[in-house]
Design a protein around this motif. Structure first.
Motif, mmCIF file in Angstrom:
data_model
loop_
_atom_site.group_PDB
_atom_site.id
_atom_site.type_symbol
_atom_site.label_atom_id
_atom_site.label_comp_id
_atom_site.label_asym_id
_atom_site.label_seq_id
_atom_site.Cartn_x
_atom_site.Cartn_y
_atom_site.Cartn_z
ATOM 1 N N VAL A 83 -1.606 5.030 -1.082
ATOM 2 C CA VAL A 83 -1.350 3.762 -0.163
ATOM 3 C C VAL A 83 -0.192 3.187 -0.433
ATOM 4 O O VAL A 83 -0.197 2.366 -1.333
ATOM 5 C CB VAL A 83 -2.682 2.936 -0.196
ATOM 6 C CG1 VAL A 83 -2.407 1.849 1.069
ATOM 7 C CG2 VAL A 83 -3.863 3.584 0.027
ATOM 8 N N ILE A 84 0.876 3.279 0.172
ATOM 9 C CA ILE A 84 2.199 2.498 0.261
ATOM 10 C C ILE A 84 1.946 1.032 0.831
ATOM 11 O O ILE A 84 1.499 0.808 1.720
ATOM 12 C CB ILE A 84 3.123 3.054 0.772
ATOM 13 C CG1 ILE A 84 3.432 4.578 0.549
ATOM 14 C CG2 ILE A 84 4.566 2.434 0.853
ATOM 15 C CD1 ILE A 84 3.649 4.677 -1.196
ATOM 16 N N VAL A 85 2.081 -0.105 -0.087
ATOM 17 C CA VAL A 85 2.307 -1.444 0.340
ATOM 18 C C VAL A 85 3.718 -2.038 -0.096
ATOM 19 O O VAL A 85 4.347 -1.629 -1.042
ATOM 20 C CB VAL A 85 1.024 -2.159 -0.382
ATOM 21 C CG1 VAL A 85 -0.215 -1.581 0.112
ATOM 22 C CG2 VAL A 85 0.994 -2.029 -1.751
ATOM 23 N N ALA A 86 3.878 -3.289 0.456
ATOM 24 C CA ALA A 86 5.081 -3.972 0.284
ATOM 25 C C ALA A 86 4.778 -4.847 -1.027
ATOM 26 O O ALA A 86 3.730 -5.429 -1.112
ATOM 27 C CB ALA A 86 5.644 -4.601 1.253
ATOM 28 N N LYS A 87 5.630 -5.143 -1.806
ATOM 29 C CA LYS A 87 5.611 -6.154 -2.891
ATOM 30 C C LYS A 87 5.167 -7.502 -1.993
ATOM 31 O O LYS A 87 4.371 -7.996 -2.697
ATOM 32 C CB LYS A 87 6.862 -6.469 -3.594
ATOM 33 C CG LYS A 87 7.066 -5.297 -4.548
ATOM 34 C CD LYS A 87 8.457 -5.427 -5.660
ATOM 35 C CE LYS A 87 8.730 -4.276 -6.340
ATOM 36 N NZ LYS A 87 9.773 -4.415 -7.186
#
Length: 414
Positions: A83-87
């Motif tokens: 799961v790619i998430v943003a900082k």
């Protein structure tokens, strides 16, 4: 009973006892020490055998290390779901849907990046899934916090995190990982929270002596270790000890003024700063203010502000519920008495004076270990004044700022 500050991390993590404060204390975490791939496999074999685990990571980290991390999870006999998430989680397109709709057969959440510990903590608690934190950095804000905050669609959402937690500490990876400046900033800023925790104990009777002394020892250890040869490892160990005190007090021991100021400063400044950087800046500012406040003569007349307007203003700034904010303001105001303010000042002033004399050393240490010196000029005086002025009205942040706000001294000193 053996002193908490002298226990090994393993013993502390497993320790459970009835405290004199009237509560049963337990960290409810598992500390795994060793080569990270082997220790992660042990954890996943226990909590997600022959099942799925979600790997949370940013796009840059996934491109650099993601395939290796996925292979480690597969090596444990577990199917990884990336799961790619943003900082900066709030309002980022890639964050919409992915974490809110994890498949039912996901049995754990794994995170390697300290910048995503708050996201992993929030969603593992929301889904009641075990969380595995692989510590590649000495900075570990929110790693084991019992109450986790996350801004979602411009609203600060908080959740009680009593899900199972594992921390994998790989000494070699920690030593060769990120710089120590953020960890030092985060840990040393807790000096303000510890003052505020003692103040809260006087006015609201929310106090646990054992937790306070454990937290104080952890912060002192972190400050002394910042320039030591094995600083990264000592700092992550100090963070885990501080997390234990945080859990024992349901987060209250670290809910001081620097956290509230940092929350409001999130949307201010020339450039965005990390939570650790904002807290460190706020802590140095607040030590000066606290010293000035307790040095003043205090009369008997307390100011009566417009509480409804204050609740509306803070609601607009934080996205919080106005009614909830107002209830918190009124509860805090009710606890304040001028007599107790004077007595508290007599008890704390010498200690705060000593801390004020150390703030220059703290700032110099931060710079010396690679800290971002630009944090000290990132905010305009107006932005700082606004953040400090509204910070005491954020729910559940009773602090010296609360005493200042209710007496009218805050406007005078700012």
């Amino acid at each position: 009973m053996e002193k908490l500050a002298e226990m090994s991390l393993f013993a502390l993590a497993e320790h459970e006892w009835e405290c004199l404060c009237g509560k049963k204390h337990a960290l409810k975490a598992h500390i795994l020490y060793g080569e990270y791939a082997a220790e992660l496999s042990k954890a996943l074999n226990k909590i997600a055998p022959s099942s799925k685990a979600a790997l949370l990571c940013t796009r840059d980290a996934f491109l650099a290390e993601g395939q290796k991390w996925l292979e480690v999870i597969r090596g444990a006999g577990v199917q990884p779901l990336n799961v790619i998430v943003a900082k900066k989680f709030d309002n980022a397109l890639e964050n919409i849907g992915g974490l809110f709709s994890l498949p039912d057969d996901v049995r754990a959440i794994v995170v390697f990046e300290s910048a995503l510990y708050d996201v992993a903590s929030y969603f593992s608690a929301l889904k009641n899934l075990p969380a595995v934190y692989v510590a590649f950095s000495p900075e570990a804000e929110n790693m084991l916090s019992p109450v986790v905050s996350l801004k979602i669609k411009n609203r600060t959402e908080r959740i009680y995190a009593d899900n199972e937690k594992y921390v994998v500490v790989d000494p070699q990876a920690i030593r060769g990982g990120a710089p120590c400046s953020e960890a030092f900033a985060s840990l040393s800023s807790a000096i303000v929270s510890l003052i505020d925790y003692r103040v809260r104990g006087v006015f609201t009777e929310e106090y646990c002596s054992e937790s306070y002394h454990l937290a104080r020892a952890a912060v002192s250890s972190a400050v002394n270790a910042a320039t030591a040869q094995d600083a990264p490892l000592k700092l992550i160990e100090a963070r885990i000890r501080l997390a234990a005190a945080e859990n024992y007090t349901e987060g209250k021991i670290l809910r001081g003024g620097e956290n509230a100021v940092a929350e409001i400063l999130e949307s201010a400044g020339k450039v965005p700063l990390s939570l650790a950087e904002r807290k460190f800046f706020a802590a140095l500012k607040l030590i000066d203010l606290y010293q000035a406040f307790f040095s003043l003569p205090h009369g008997k007349d307390m100011r009566v502000p417009d509480y409804v307007s204050r609740a509306k203003e803070v609601g607009a700034i934080t996205g919080g519920n106005e009614t909830h904010i107002l209830e918190g303001i009124l509860k805090s105001a009710e606890a304040v008495s001028e007599e107790r303010v004077r007595e508290t000042g007599r008890q704390l002033l010498s200690e705060i004076d000593a801390l004020k004399n150390l703030t220059g050393k703290f700032a110099a240490t931060y710079r010396a270990i690679g800290g971002n010196a630009a944090i000290f000029s990132n905010y305009s005086p107006q932005e700082v004044r606004r953040a400090v002025f509204y910070a005491p009205d954020i729910p559940k942040t009773f602090s010296v700022l609360t005493l200042m706000r209710e007496s009218g001294a805050l406007e005078y000193l700012l």
